[in-house]
Design a protein around this motif. Structure first.
Motif: not given
Length: 344
Positions: A213-218, A226-229
């Protein structure tokens, strides 16, 4: 088309809250109404002023596990950090391990133990996508986590937390998250009681939050991210309360983006609102048609984040930018320990 730069905003570092408000409901509250574009400023303790008897608040009852483990590599003594993300099959866990590349499958990490006790050992397994690893414990995982684990705070919080309970909601019940559902951190038992006496009801979902949830969009096109599950459960009791609220023309207000994702995932998976449990990869961005949620209580989110996109789907991107400009002009506190917004 949404561009990555549309999700940027300038935030001075001193706006990032390093400690939570005391008491919890002392946080400020920005209230935005979609129908008129009106913005008001209040306090979470005055939440009742903006709700109606018959409204339903749906909150995430996940509990953050002390998922950060520090140990030494067996044989060399080198320091290793393990950040548990979620359990997998056959006693394996998905985790982040640092340093990862130096640890081949089968490597063992010895966790520090009290005197006269056998040390706890973590075995490192195969590599997983996106730099993750599999790990497993020789002893009961829950017992090892309780003995050695510490709370993994978000990377932008640099001050130690005096009371780890402040990174848990007061209604946290189901262990499994690597991060807290931060909008819920503002609720005190007194505030919940006051709202219930006023006629606002509470319901709960469970969505275990991963560090993705903290991964920025690059990606330049954010919709290609690639949305996380995440694993979630929407119980029958919550569905019943939602259906009753809708039938009586009440509003369903999600406490936090995780509750939004859980409710909308349950409805999207089956076409109608029904009990649901399982993984979701639902990606909510502008243009999404909300099936369940009539309002959102949420904190202020990081630039270039999927959470910011979710909120933009509800308010519209231009209005979201105006809301955030206003919050900065009014010196609101941002991110996990920051202030809140109520979007109606």
């Amino acid at each position: 088309m949404i561009r990555l730069e549309d999700l940027d905003y300038e935030l001075p570092p001193n706006f990032i809250a390093q400690q939570p408000c005391e008491p919890r409901d002392a946080a400020r509250l920005l209230v935005y109404r979609r129908a008129t574009g009106e913005i008001k400023h209040s306090q979470v303790a005055q939440l009742k002023d903006f709700l109606h008897p018959g409204d339903l608040l749906v909150a995430n009852d996940t509990r953050v596990i002390p998922a950060r483990l520090i140990g030494k590599r067996e044989g060399t003594g080198g320091r290793v950090e393990v950040l548990l993300l979620r359990p997998q099959e056959q006693d394996w866990w998905e985790a982040l391990v640092r340093p990862s590349q130096r640890l081949k499958p089968g490597a063992r990490i010895v966790l520090e133990s009290e005197e006269d006790k056998s040390p706890d050992v973590v075995e490192v397994g195969a590599w997983l996508p996106h730099g993750k690893r599999r790990v497993r414990f020789q002893d009961d995982p829950n017992a090892v986590i309780e003995r050695h684990g510490t709370t993994p705070l978000p990377p932008y919080i640099r001050e130690p937390l005096a009371d780890p309970a402040r990174y848990q909601t007061t209604y946290a019940r189901v262990s499994g998250s690597a991060a807290a559902p931060t909008a819920g951190l503002h609720f005190t038992p007194r505030l919940v009681q006051e709202l219930e006496e006023y006629g606002v009801r509470f319901a709960f979902i469970t969505l275990h939050i991963g560090l993705d949830t903290f991964q920025p969009i690059r990606e330049e096109n954010p919709l290609q991210h690639p949305i996380h599950s995440e694993y979630l459960e929407v119980p029958a009791e919550t569905v019943h309360l939602i259906q009753g609220t809708k039938a009586r023309q009440g509003r369903v207000i999600a406490v936090g983006t995780t509750s939004v994702r859980a409710l909308e995932s349950a409805a999207a998976a089956q076409g109608v609102m029904q009990p649901f449990s399982g993984e979701t990869r639902l990606y909510i961005y502008p243009g999404y048609r909300f099936r369940v949620v009539d309002g959102i209580l949420t904190n202020f989110h990081l630039p270039r984040s999927t959470l910011l996109l979710l909120v933009a789907a509800y308010t519209g991107l231009a209005e979201l930018k105006r809301i955030y400009r206003t919050a900065i002009e009014e010196n609101y506190r941002f991110y996990s320990f920051g202030d809140a917004s109520l979007l109606l």
